[in-house]
Design an enzyme around this catalytic site. Structure first.
Site, PDB file in Angstrom:
ATOM      1  N   GLU A 184      35.536  35.628  43.865  1.00 27.54           N
ATOM      2  CA  GLU A 184      34.846  35.414  45.156  1.00 27.54           C
ATOM      3  C   GLU A 184      33.553  34.601  45.043  1.00 27.54           C
ATOM      4  O   GLU A 184      32.492  35.046  45.488  1.00 27.54           O
ATOM      5  CB  GLU A 184      34.571  36.769  45.823  1.00 27.54           C
ATOM      6  N   ASN A 226      39.833  34.328  41.276  1.00 25.29           N
ATOM      7  CA  ASN A 226      40.429  35.207  42.286  1.00 25.29           C
ATOM      8  C   ASN A 226      39.578  35.212  43.562  1.00 25.29           C
ATOM      9  O   ASN A 226      38.351  35.326  43.490  1.00 25.29           O
ATOM     10  CB  ASN A 226      40.481  36.634  41.695  1.00 25.29           C
ATOM     11  N   HIS A 262      44.459  39.857  51.580  1.00 27.65           N
ATOM     12  CA  HIS A 262      44.116  40.975  52.479  1.00 27.65           C
ATOM     13  C   HIS A 262      44.366  40.469  53.901  1.00 27.65           C
ATOM     14  O   HIS A 262      43.544  39.726  54.455  1.00 27.65           O
ATOM     15  CB  HIS A 262      42.646  41.362  52.316  1.00 27.65           C
ATOM     16  N   GLU A 290      45.928  41.227  45.594  1.00 30.88           N
ATOM     17  CA  GLU A 290      45.344  42.412  46.256  1.00 30.88           C
ATOM     18  C   GLU A 290      45.968  42.608  47.641  1.00 30.88           C
ATOM     19  O   GLU A 290      45.274  42.867  48.624  1.00 30.88           O
ATOM     20  CB  GLU A 290      43.824  42.255  46.405  1.00 30.88           C
ATOM     21  N   ASP A 292      47.336  43.639  51.039  1.00 28.61           N
ATOM     22  CA  ASP A 292      47.465  44.732  52.004  1.00 28.61           C
ATOM     23  C   ASP A 292      47.492  44.111  53.395  1.00 28.61           C
ATOM     24  O   ASP A 292      47.079  42.964  53.581  1.00 28.61           O
ATOM     25  CB  ASP A 292      46.400  45.834  51.873  1.00 28.61           C
TER      26      ASP A 292
HETATM   27  O1  G3I Z   1      31.825  55.689  42.435  1.00 30.14           O
HETATM   28  C1  G3I Z   1      30.934  55.956  43.529  1.00 30.14           C
HETATM   29  C2  G3I Z   1      30.674  57.405  43.621  1.00 30.14           C
HETATM   30  O2  G3I Z   1      30.000  57.825  42.477  1.00 30.14           O
HETATM   31  C3  G3I Z   1      29.867  57.670  44.881  1.00 30.14           C
HETATM   32  O3  G3I Z   1      29.668  59.025  45.034  1.00 30.14           O
HETATM   33  C4  G3I Z   1      30.561  57.119  46.109  1.00 30.14           C
HETATM   34  C5  G3I Z   1      29.750  57.308  47.390  1.00 30.14           C
HETATM   35  O4  G3I Z   1      30.002  56.279  48.301  1.00 30.14           O
HETATM   36  O5  G3I Z   1      30.779  55.762  45.917  1.00 30.14           O
HETATM   37  C6  G3I Z   1      31.578  55.480  44.799  1.00 30.14           C
HETATM   38  O6  G3I Z   1      31.706  54.090  44.682  1.00 30.14           O
HETATM   39  C7  G3I Z   1      32.586  53.470  45.591  1.00 30.14           C
HETATM   40  C8  G3I Z   1      33.584  52.680  44.761  1.00 30.14           C
HETATM   41  O7  G3I Z   1      34.407  51.913  45.608  1.00 30.14           O
HETATM   42  C9  G3I Z   1      34.469  53.567  43.909  1.00 30.14           C
HETATM   43  O8  G3I Z   1      35.205  54.429  44.719  1.00 30.14           O
HETATM   44  C10 G3I Z   1      31.780  52.532  46.482  1.00 30.14           C
HETATM   45  O9  G3I Z   1      30.959  53.267  47.352  1.00 30.14           O
HETATM   46  C11 G3I Z   1      32.706  51.655  47.291  1.00 30.14           C
HETATM   47  O10 G3I Z   1      31.937  50.674  47.973  1.00 30.14           O
HETATM   48  C12 G3I Z   1      33.676  50.961  46.366  1.00 30.14           C
HETATM   49  O11 G3I Z   1      34.544  50.170  47.156  1.00 30.14           O
HETATM   50  C13 G3I Z   1      35.350  49.273  46.448  1.00 30.14           C
HETATM   51  C14 G3I Z   1      35.007  47.850  46.867  1.00 30.14           C
HETATM   52  O12 G3I Z   1      35.879  46.941  46.196  1.00 30.14           O
HETATM   53  C15 G3I Z   1      33.581  47.469  46.544  1.00 30.14           C
HETATM   54  O13 G3I Z   1      33.326  46.184  47.013  1.00 30.14           O
HETATM   55  C16 G3I Z   1      36.801  49.557  46.803  1.00 30.14           C
HETATM   56  O14 G3I Z   1      37.175  50.845  46.300  1.00 30.14           O
HETATM   57  C17 G3I Z   1      37.710  48.488  46.222  1.00 30.14           C
HETATM   58  O15 G3I Z   1      39.004  48.641  46.750  1.00 30.14           O
HETATM   59  C18 G3I Z   1      37.192  47.129  46.607  1.00 30.14           C
HETATM   60  O16 G3I Z   1      38.013  46.154  45.982  1.00 30.14           O
HETATM   61  C19 G3I Z   1      37.726  44.783  46.310  1.00 30.14           C
HETATM   62  C20 G3I Z   1      38.100  43.953  45.101  1.00 30.14           C
HETATM   63  O17 G3I Z   1      37.453  44.434  43.949  1.00 30.14           O
HETATM   64  C21 G3I Z   1      37.784  42.481  45.337  1.00 30.14           C
HETATM   65  N1  G3I Z   1      38.406  42.010  46.549  1.00 30.14           N
HETATM   66  C22 G3I Z   1      38.159  42.799  47.737  1.00 30.14           C
HETATM   67  C23 G3I Z   1      38.536  44.262  47.512  1.00 30.14           C
HETATM   68  C24 G3I Z   1      38.341  45.079  48.770  1.00 30.14           C
HETATM   69  O18 G3I Z   1      36.991  45.108  49.154  1.00 30.14           O
END
Ligand code: G3I
Length: 390
Positions: A184, A226, A262, A290, A292
């Site tokens: 990105e 990516n 996405h 990715e 969906d």
């Molecule tokens: O791990 C912490 C945890 O300790 C905490 O208590 C909790 C509270 O909010 O947050 C947890 O972290 C979260 C993390 O996912 C793991 O679950 C973050 O808040 C959350 O923002 C994060 O979101 C991820 C996101 O990327 C971040 O930008 C999504 O799961 C994940 O699916 C998403 O994946 C991205 C790809 O990497 C790149 N392309 C887009 C895609 C969707 O956004």
């Protein structure tokens, strides 16, 4: 992630199209990775997966079908673990290989989540898409407390970036099939994203450096750029196309482009096949990394489409994503971003939208799953992607 594309349209079901385009002649023979070697030697005794599983159906045409996984659920959620094993031949860590997870404190590494995922993949004859080495998001707080600014100088940031890329690529050396080296790097209008890496260099040269460093650390991994919103032709897809063309011309070791895919049924279905085709003609592999398909959901049920029209549109979009990959021989893997609606990132980010994956909240396969199965069955005549199954 910033808001994805906004415009209007509902999809229309299309017939399965399985004609295979010739692979760009410029694509070099795929290097045999250590992971490949392990898979090959094990293939004689490989366990049998259900004949109608996505992984087995994809194998007939050499297409790896994957999923983003959360290793915390592997071995703790029996239904999740069973689907992860039986349905997919490549896996991606949804979060556990990201910088904030692997180096929460400067110089202190935590590879446990990534190692667990890699071990699971090896035990189940799956390849791994490493995700990711360089990104603007999910960076550790010690590096950027607010995600935008940093107290490190440009010279320090370059050294930190090199160390991170090489330490991580070395840790997983020989175990990663495809690395998302840079994720990105562009805005939707095609301008460079001015993140800490861009600002440290004053230009996009950090991208060439990252690919070069990753290649030095793990020469056999396929290295990918990516991004999202490059599925349709426009300023962003054109900017990435120009970047890849320039990197190839400079001899930078880039072997693939990942189209995140996405999608949302409120926007027109993108000219994804045309974009996969034109990027492949640059001499790189392509992959849907990715996938969906989100839609509007009922106010009281986060993952129930608001009506049958929206649900049908989702099914149609899913079908087209797999058909587009099947139609381009350089498209070597197809990876949905998870498989159970209960674990999808979508409802938390797009209020009022969801139901974006192939399995429902109870991990029951949806109509979208069945249509992907059917498209793979009908794809028997598509050109075989020989490198990905050896
Ligand atoms: O791990 C912490 C945890 O300790 C905490 O208590 C909790 C509270 O909010 O947050 C947890 O972290 C979260 C993390 O996912 C793991 O679950 C973050 O808040 C959350 O923002 C994060 O979101 C991820 C996101 O990327 C971040 O930008 C999504 O799961 C994940 O699916 C998403 O994946 C991205 C790809 O990497 C790149 N392309 C887009 C895609 C969707 O956004």
């Amino acid at each position: 992630m910033p808001a994805l594309r906004r415009s209007v349209a509902i999809g229309v079901i299309s017939a399965a199209a399985v004609a295979a385009a010739p692979l760009a002649s410029a694509i070099a023979a795929s290097p045999a990775t250590a992971a490949t070697a392990k898979t090959s030697s094990a293939s004689a005794n490989a366990p049998k997966y259900p004949k109608d599983s996505l992984r087995e159906l994809g194998q007939k045409v050499g297409l790896r079908i994957g999923a983003a996984l959360n290793p915390d659920l592997l071995g703790t959620d029996a239904a999740y673990t069973k689907i992860a094993k039986q349905q997919f031949s490549t896996v991606t860590p949804e979060n556990v290989m990201k910088w904030e997870v692997v180096e929460p404190a400067k110089g202190t590494y935590d590879w446990s989540g990534g190692d667990k995922l890699v071990d699971f993949a090896h035990a189940n004859h799956q390849r791994v898409r490493g995700h990711n080495l360089v990104w603007h998001s999910q960076l550790p707080k010690w590096l950027t407390p607010d995600g935008f600014t940093t107290t490190y100088s440009s010279a320090q940031l370059k050294a930190i970036l090199k160390k991170h890329v090489q330490d991580e690529a070395r840790h997983f050396k020989g175990k990663i099939w495809q690395w998302d080296v840079v994720n990105e790097a562009f805005n939707d209008d095609g301008t460079p994203r001015e993140d800490i890496w861009y600002k440290a260099y004053g230009n996009l040269d950090y991208i060439a450096d990252a690919f070069t460093w990753a290649h030095q650390a793990d020469p056999k991994a396929l290295l990918f750029y990516n991004d999202y919103n490059i599925e349709f032709t426009g300023p962003k897809s054109n900017a990435v196309y120009s970047l890849v063309k320039k990197l190839k011309a400079r001899g930078v070791p880039i072997q693939g482009v990942g189209f995140q895919t996405h999608l949302d049924t409120q926007y027109p279905y993108p000219d994804l096949r045309a974009n996969l085709t034109r990027f492949a003609a640059l001499g790189v592999y392509v992959a849907e990394t990715e996938v969906d398909v989100r839609t509007f959901t009922k106010p009281d049920a986060m993952n129930t489409p608001v009506d049958g029209v929206h649900e049908s549109a989702q099914v149609a979009y899913w079908s087209r994503t797999i058909q587009d990959c099947l139609s381009v021989k350089a498209c070597i893997s197809y990876t949905p971003w998870g498989f159970g609606d209960a674990y999808s990132w979508v409802p938390g980010v797009f209020a009022g939208e969801g139901a974006a994956l192939l399995y429902d909240e109870q991990l029951q396969p949806k109509q979208a799953y069945t249509v992907i199965q059917q498209d793979l069955e009908l794809a028997d005549g598509a050109t075989h992607r020989s490198h990905s199954q050896d």
